[in-house]
Scaffold this motif. Structure first.
Motif, short mmCIF file in Angstrom:
data_model
loop_
_atom_site.label_atom_id
_atom_site.label_comp_id
_atom_site.label_asym_id
_atom_site.label_seq_id
_atom_site.Cartn_x
_atom_site.Cartn_y
_atom_site.Cartn_z
N ASP A 90 0.81 -1.21 0.00
CA ASP A 90 0.00 0.00 0.00
C ASP A 90 0.85 1.27 0.00
O ASP A 90 0.33 2.36 0.15
CB ASP A 90 -0.92 0.01 1.23
CG ASP A 90 -0.14 -0.07 2.54
OD1 ASP A 90 1.05 -0.46 2.49
OD2 ASP A 90 -0.72 0.24 3.59
N LYS A 109 1.48 11.06 -0.22
CA LYS A 109 0.34 10.59 0.57
C LYS A 109 0.38 11.16 1.99
O LYS A 109 -0.65 11.53 2.55
CB LYS A 109 0.35 9.06 0.62
CG LYS A 109 -0.04 8.40 -0.69
CD LYS A 109 -0.07 6.88 -0.54
CE LYS A 109 -0.50 6.20 -1.83
NZ LYS A 109 -0.54 4.72 -1.69
N TYR A 161 -2.39 13.58 3.57
CA TYR A 161 -3.11 13.19 4.79
C TYR A 161 -2.96 14.25 5.87
O TYR A 161 -3.94 14.65 6.53
CB TYR A 161 -2.59 11.85 5.29
CG TYR A 161 -3.17 11.42 6.62
CD1 TYR A 161 -4.43 10.84 6.69
CD2 TYR A 161 -2.46 11.61 7.80
CE1 TYR A 161 -4.98 10.46 7.90
CE2 TYR A 161 -2.99 11.23 9.02
CZ TYR A 161 -4.26 10.65 9.07
OH TYR A 161 -4.79 10.28 10.28
N GLY A 207 -6.38 4.74 -5.42
CA GLY A 207 -5.57 5.42 -4.42
C GLY A 207 -5.72 6.92 -4.46
O GLY A 207 -4.99 7.64 -3.78
N SER A 258 -7.59 10.54 -3.81
CA SER A 258 -8.50 11.17 -2.85
C SER A 258 -9.62 11.88 -3.58
O SER A 258 -9.42 12.43 -4.66
CB SER A 258 -7.73 12.16 -1.96
OG SER A 258 -6.73 11.49 -1.22
N SER A 268 -11.76 5.15 -0.78
CA SER A 268 -10.63 6.00 -1.13
C SER A 268 -9.79 6.30 0.10
O SER A 268 -10.24 6.12 1.24
CB SER A 268 -11.13 7.31 -1.75
OG SER A 268 -11.76 8.11 -0.76
N PRO A 269 -8.53 6.78 -0.08
CA PRO A 269 -7.67 7.06 1.08
C PRO A 269 -8.26 8.07 2.05
O PRO A 269 -7.95 8.02 3.25
CB PRO A 269 -6.39 7.61 0.42
CG PRO A 269 -6.38 7.04 -0.95
CD PRO A 269 -7.82 6.96 -1.35
N ASP A 270 -9.10 8.98 1.56
CA ASP A 270 -9.69 9.97 2.47
C ASP A 270 -11.08 9.58 2.94
O ASP A 270 -11.83 10.41 3.45
CB ASP A 270 -9.72 11.36 1.81
CG ASP A 270 -10.33 11.32 0.41
OD1 ASP A 270 -10.75 10.24 -0.02
OD2 ASP A 270 -10.37 12.38 -0.24
#
Length: 759
Positions: A15, A54, A58, A564, A566, A607-609
């Motif tokens: 990841d 990333k 974040y 991957g 956002s 999604s990542p967010d």
């Protein structure tokens, strides 16, 4: 070896991983160029950039916090971060500590600025610093009040590294810079929140090239400012000082340290006094002992991680170590690791070793040929239960044994020796147990009765068979209270943790099943039309790998790039919002894509967010399709759905009426295996979504053996199905693990001939 280690890092951090992982690889490559190949260096740089991206993304979202109306209004008026930094640099004197402090105060005063502005300020002022003021800038960093001791070291190192090629005089002044740093804030060395004394001393020694010089300043600071250090700080300082002292002085200091109360410290906080078992001179003996101990751990994730690493032994050429592991198959404990409160589940060590070797043999094949003699010896033993023999058979097949050599083992594992008897729903005659043995409640309620039904015998006979297997190894045991632990209420086979007492029951059950199979026919109910052996189906519940020895993680794909990305936009009054709709469609690969790109027709991921994404596709007649879609999207949310094929790949004639026809077939999922990163396995990873049966036949698409990709009759890629693990919620569980929701993405080319529309 380098390729194996780097490949393991890539697999464990599929990841992306933390940036420190890839920075560490680059640091090793810089100091030892021959160790890491150019290709791996390039890959590590790309992964580092992606990890940094990333992390910044974040942090920029996480650092915003609640916004008051006043702060929202100030956001509208403020300059963008780049302009803000540029304005600060224009009025900041890089050679003045006071000017740097004033600039940092301005940054801290504007709470709405992104977290990275402070970092950008230092990098920009470093790039803009005039040649004549470079030394002054280093001294200013050492003196500035708003720059902590460890931050000053990092910024000074960055400057020296960047200017080393153009400012030779800087290298000659580094000791003066270090002296000025200790003079300004030397006492802060011992109050760093996230760091250590030895680490900072090492950085300063590398900076000025003289460890003795740095240590003298450290000792002068302690003496002059009369600092009070804690025990850990003194120990770290003593460790660093030992590099500069004679061997006799270091030895005397250690002996003096151990002659006091510290000598009993390990006995008090460790596992007791020193034992001769701790002295292991053979490196291989030490290694296989640790591995054997971890393979029997209570935690399924630890067992999984160790067994999954066995193919790496082959990559590193440690075949003899694997042979040594097999040689200790009957080992019940590792004395050096034995404790009063923990018993090694050695039968789990046996099972997981064979599982790991089966997978290693699948990957490396004939390289494991030296293990064949020991595997054949184990296969010939009567005290090895059927599940372990199944794993042995997989090992031998994957190594490349001739069918004739393993014919007897295959017959024993795959064919019921007494055949299959058809029964007509009658209950077996009650036979009370004679052993007087009692088992845990959940085990007695489900596992025993289930095994009894496989052979159509009474529960009492089954209890006696299991008790016999336990007493064969532990003759004095009369019930489960002879083993440590207690009866866990609602204990299930699918729990991640399995304790010693429970592992005894499980393997006794498997051994009893092996024995009963030699003397009883397998029972099949008259209404059961499944051609598979009921015993094989029963045994599959305890087998968490695939038939070829592969594991669930071997059947998963890397997370697609589109998943991957956002999808959240800026917060408005502390309320989340999505990015604009056209941008979302572009991010999802639906709009403005190349003619040769793959188009998603089914998808489900997070999604990542934290945005949950679901894409579905349906078929519609070309005539009037635009108006039909416009009418459809005006429906209420609860009525906005598209049909899918049933689990057999055909349409449901009784489904709710819809203006569209299904195109995607999402197969039924069955949980199996343990996933990586302490997460839960994707349930039914082999059950990849695809098109309906008739559509696949009409288009003439040909799948590969794993149903990952479909090609046309002209050998052109038409569709791809990807399944991967990631953050999700817990659903079902399987032996020693927990299952994670499956997240899939299904693609189809727009040239395949059907009419499909996104809604």
């Amino acid at each position: 070896m380098e390729e194996a280690v780097f490949g393991k890092l890539i697999a464990e951090h599929s990841d992306g991983g933390w940036s420190s992982v890839w920075q560490g690889i680059l640091n090793v490559a810089e100091k030892n160029p021959a160790v890491v190949g150019d290709g791996d260096v390039s890959t590590a740089k790309q992964l580092l950039e992606e990890a940094e991206r990333k992390r910044h993304e974040y942090n920029s979202r996480s650092s915003s916090g609640p916004s008051s109306p006043a702060s929202i209004e100030s956001k509208k008026k403020e300059q963008d971060p780049d302009a803000f930094v540029k304005a600060l640099i224009s009025k900041c004197d890089p050679g003045s500590a006071a000017s740097i402090d004033e600039a940092l105060n301005e940054i801290d005063a504007v709470k709405s600025l992104p977290f990275y502005v402070r970092r950008d300020f230092f990098s920009t002022i470093r790039a803009a610093c005039p040649y004549a003021k470079r030394l002054d800038h280093l001294l200013a960093l050492a003196e500035a009040n708003n720059v902590s001791f460890d931050q000053a070291i990092d910024h000074i190192q960055d400057c020296v590294s960047e200017w080393s090629g153009s400012s030779a005089y800087i290298a000659a002044e580094q000791k003066n810079v270090v002296s000025h740093l200790f003079k300004s804030k030397g006492s802060e060395l011992f109050s760093i929140s996230y760091g250590s004394v030895s680490r900072e001393i090492k950085q300063l020694s590398d900076l000025c090239g003289d460890e003795s010089f740095v240590l003298n300043h450290v000792l002068d600071t302690i003496s002059t400012e009369r600092l009070e250090l804690n025990g850990e700080q003194w120990l770290q300082l003593a460790t660093v000082l030992s590099h500069q002292t004679s061997h006799s002085a270091s030895r005397d200091a250690l002996e003096n340290f151990l002659s006091g109360p510290a000598a009993g410290l390990a006995d008090q906080i460790g596992e007791g006094a020193y034992k001769p078992d701790f002295k292991i001179s053979d490196e291989r003996e030490l290694l296989v002992g640790i591995i054997w101990h971890l393979l029997g751990d209570d935690d399924a994730y630890i067992k999984w991680s160790i067994a999954r690493a066995l193919p790496l032994f082959v990559s590193l050429g440690l075949i003899d170590d694997l042979n040594a592991l097999l040689a200790q198959f009957d080992r019940r404990e590792v004395p050096a690791l034995k404790t009063e409160s923990y018993n090694l589940s050695f039968q789990n060590s046996q099972q997981w070793l064979l599982m790991g070797l089966a997978r290693a043999a699948l990957i490396h094949g004939a390289k494991l040929a030296p293990l064949k003699p020991r595997l054949f010896q184990l296969a010939a033993r009567n005290d090895v239960h059927i599940l372990n023999k199944r794993h042995i058979l997989r090992c031998l097949r994957n190594i490349g044994c001739e069918a004739a050599d393993i014919a007897n083992l295959a017959q024993e594992v795959e064919v019921d020796p007494k055949g299959i008897a058809v029964v007509k729903g009658s209950w077996p005659k009650h036979v009370p147990a004679k052993s007087g043995f009692s088992f845990d409640y959940e085990f007695n309620k489900s596992e025993i009765s289930h095994l009894a039904r496989v052979f159509h015998i009474s529960d009492g006979q089954c209890v006696d068979a299991i008790a016999h297997e336990i007493q064969r190894i532990w003759p004095s045991a009369t019930n489960m209270d002879a083993f440590p632990g207690h009866d866990r209420y609602r204990k299930e086979r699918t729990d991640r943790y399995e304790y010693y007492r429970e592992h005894v029951q499980k393997h006794a059950l498997l051994s009893a099943a092996t024995t009963l199979r030699q003397s009883h026919p397998v029972a099949r109910q008259s209404y059961d039309e499944d051609p598979a052996s009921p015993f094989e189906l029963w045994l599959n519940d305890y087998d968490v790998t695939f038939k070829d020895g592969s594991w669930l993680s071997d059947h998963k794909d890397q997370e697609p790039e589109v998943c991957g990305r956002s999808l959240l936009g800026p917060r408005v009054k502390n309320v989340e919002s999505l990015i604009p709709t056209p941008v979302i469609f572009e991010s999802l690969g639906i709009l403005n894509i190349a003619e040769s790109a793959m188009l998603p027709i089914y998808g489900q991921w997070k999604s990542p967010d934290g945005v949950y994404v679901r894409i579905e596709t349906a078929l519609g007649k070309p005539r009037g399709i635009v108006g039909l879609c416009q009418k459809f999207v005006r429906r209420a949310d609860h009525d906005l759905w598209l049909p899918l094929f049933l689990h057999d790949g055909f349409d449901d004639p009784y489904r709710q009426a819809s203006p569209f026809e299904p195109v995607v077939w999402v197969l039924e999922n069955y949980s199996i295996g343990v996933d990586s990163r302490e997460k839960i396995a994707t349930d039914g990873v082999a059950s990849r979504p695809r098109l309906g049966v008739k559509l696949l036949k009409a288009f003439g698409l040909i799948p590969d053996k794993d149903f990952r990709e479909w090609i046309t009759s002209h050998n052109e890629l038409a569709m791809r199905s990807q399944v991967w693990g990631g953050d999700g919620y817990l659903t079902r569980t399987t032996t020693g693990a927990v299952i994670e929701t499956k997240m899939v993405r299904f693609y189809g080319r727009r040239k395949t001939g059907w009419t499909g529309h996104y809604l």
